[in-house]
Design a protein around this motif. Sequence first.
Motif, short mmCIF file in Angstrom:
data_model
loop_
_atom_site.label_atom_id
_atom_site.label_comp_id
_atom_site.label_asym_id
_atom_site.label_seq_id
_atom_site.Cartn_x
_atom_site.Cartn_y
_atom_site.Cartn_z
N SER A 161 7.70 -25.51 2.88
CA SER A 161 7.94 -24.23 2.00
C SER A 161 7.01 -23.08 2.41
N GLU A 162 7.53 -21.99 2.07
CA GLU A 162 6.97 -20.69 2.61
C GLU A 162 7.45 -19.85 1.54
N THR A 163 5.85 -19.18 1.12
CA THR A 163 6.19 -17.97 0.02
C THR A 163 5.56 -16.75 0.54
N HIS A 164 6.27 -15.69 0.37
CA HIS A 164 5.81 -14.37 0.61
C HIS A 164 5.20 -13.72 -0.48
N GLN A 165 3.88 -13.18 -0.59
CA GLN A 165 3.28 -12.64 -1.82
C GLN A 165 3.04 -11.08 -1.35
N GLY A 166 1.88 -10.55 -2.11
CA GLY A 166 1.89 -9.04 -2.08
C GLY A 166 1.17 -8.78 -0.69
N PRO A 167 0.93 -7.33 -0.46
CA PRO A 167 0.19 -7.13 0.85
C PRO A 167 -1.18 -7.85 0.84
N THR A 168 -1.66 -7.91 2.10
CA THR A 168 -2.80 -8.41 2.51
C THR A 168 -4.12 -7.72 2.08
N LYS A 169 -3.79 -6.18 2.38
CA LYS A 169 -4.75 -5.30 1.77
C LYS A 169 -5.97 -5.42 2.79
N ALA A 170 -5.92 -6.12 3.94
CA ALA A 170 -7.07 -6.29 4.76
C ALA A 170 -7.33 -5.31 5.85
N GLY A 171 -6.68 -4.18 5.66
CA GLY A 171 -7.15 -2.97 6.80
C GLY A 171 -7.81 -1.94 5.65
N ASP A 172 -7.89 -0.87 6.55
CA ASP A 172 -8.77 0.35 5.86
C ASP A 172 -8.08 0.93 4.75
N HIS A 173 -8.69 0.91 3.61
CA HIS A 173 -8.28 1.60 2.38
C HIS A 173 -7.66 2.99 2.56
N VAL A 174 -8.44 3.74 3.43
CA VAL A 174 -8.08 5.24 3.33
C VAL A 174 -7.02 5.03 4.21
N LEU A 175 -6.67 4.54 5.24
CA LEU A 175 -5.34 4.39 6.11
C LEU A 175 -4.24 4.10 5.14
N ARG A 176 -4.57 2.86 4.33
CA ARG A 176 -3.57 2.37 3.78
C ARG A 176 -3.00 3.70 2.48
N TRP A 177 -3.88 3.93 1.85
CA TRP A 177 -3.78 5.09 0.79
C TRP A 177 -2.88 6.23 1.58
N SER A 178 -3.30 6.62 2.69
CA SER A 178 -2.84 7.78 3.51
C SER A 178 -1.39 7.62 3.75
N LEU A 179 -1.05 6.42 4.37
CA LEU A 179 0.37 5.83 4.59
C LEU A 179 1.12 5.83 3.20
N PHE A 180 0.55 5.32 2.32
CA PHE A 180 1.14 5.24 1.02
C PHE A 180 1.91 6.37 0.65
N ILE A 181 0.87 7.60 0.51
CA ILE A 181 1.46 8.92 0.29
C ILE A 181 2.19 9.65 1.00
N ALA A 182 2.30 9.28 2.58
CA ALA A 182 3.13 9.96 3.43
C ALA A 182 4.30 9.37 3.48
N ALA A 183 4.51 7.73 3.08
CA ALA A 183 5.82 7.46 2.71
C ALA A 183 6.56 8.10 1.52
N ASP A 184 5.92 8.49 0.70
CA ASP A 184 6.48 9.02 -0.69
C ASP A 184 7.15 10.50 -0.25
N HIS A 185 6.36 11.14 0.81
CA HIS A 185 6.68 12.22 1.01
C HIS A 185 8.00 12.10 2.13
N ALA A 186 7.68 11.16 2.95
CA ALA A 186 8.70 11.06 4.13
C ALA A 186 10.18 10.68 3.55
N ARG A 187 10.41 10.00 2.45
CA ARG A 187 11.37 9.47 2.07
C ARG A 187 12.35 10.72 1.50
N LYS A 188 11.63 11.73 1.12
CA LYS A 188 12.26 12.84 0.87
C LYS A 188 12.91 13.83 1.68
N THR A 189 12.67 13.70 3.17
CA THR A 189 13.07 14.13 4.29
C THR A 189 14.04 13.49 5.10
N ASP A 190 13.46 12.11 5.39
CA ASP A 190 14.20 11.47 6.34
C ASP A 190 15.26 10.58 5.40
#
Length: 370
Positions: A236-265
């Motif tokens: 069995s193999e189960t996929h769960q939520g993000p690992t959140k093992a990286g830099d929290h500032v980088l992760r938050w910046s990418l989250f906000i950037a993705a929300d803006h980018a989807r309105k143009t790309d």
Amino acid sequence: QSADLRKYYNKHAKTDRLDCELLARIPLLHPDGLVATPGLGPAEALRRAVGRRASLVARRAGSLQRLDALLELLGPAWTAALGTDPGKAACSVLERYSDPHALLRLGRARLTRLLIRTSRGAWREDKADALLAAARATLSLWPEGAIDLAELAEDIAAETRLLRGLDNEIDQVDDRIAAAYQDADPTGILASVPGLGPVLAAAILGRLGDPNRFRDLAAVRAYTGLIPKISQSGTSETHQGPTKAGDHVLRWSLFIAADHARKTDPGLAARYQRLRDRGKHHNSALCTLAAVLVTRIAACWRRGEHYRLHDLDGREITESEGRALASTINTEATRARSQTTTGTGRRSKESQSAPSTGPSTTHSTTRPAA
């Protein structure tokens, strides 16, 4: 193996001696996995400045919440007149005249002149009338002696000074970030990504570092912590939520950037809508887009090329065309979901614990006598 060893040592008290022993054993456990990391890490000026800005913004948000709570004691009319995020004009009033008695003694004429000077003409007599009405509402809300308005005004003034000081610090660190980002990305590769302004571009580059130091693009995604956890047991193999093992500032910046980018790309917009149609939450869909976006950023950086927008057929388009097409995709998908949504019946509740308005059953549930 090194991760398991670190988990074992975490069971005991964390000391420098244990860390040194762990670092000494890592080359013995996995010598081929050690790669040289270029750069200075925390000593990089851009990385340090971006982290400081994120800390200042978080402290400002906390100060703003405390100020809003204090203004609630004066009454809702104050927030309606000054807004939820006070500017220089609002701060000048709160710092000196948050006591309703002092504001009423100031008078309409002098208050109007103060507002015109501090807001550069944006606030005039109508705003002064709204503030004076808020002061009168406070006095009618609290009977004489029910609350010490002078002490409350001191607390509001102190919080306002802290807020203005944080604003000044953020402005200064923004100047440092702009200069450091210009040196780190002179060709503006990250600035070419849709939705990335100078703040987000510098935050992503500062916390991600040189993308060339990663083995491949999958390693870039893993570094951000936006990849899903995988729980494996037997077959069995189960996929769960993000690992959140990286830099929290980088992760938050990418989250906000993705929300803006989807309105143009258009490609990101279509992918976002497909995820929503499959039942994904808005935040979950944005996490997926953030992982896709950082992969494209790293690919562009490695090739030394700017980000290029394409329509759904692969034709290269301009930013204005991409924004129009993405808006059309988002509008049509939202309309389609609203049409397929069915109404809630009398027995169907959004909350499973909500009481029903109808009978619980159509037959008797009384246990028959033995």
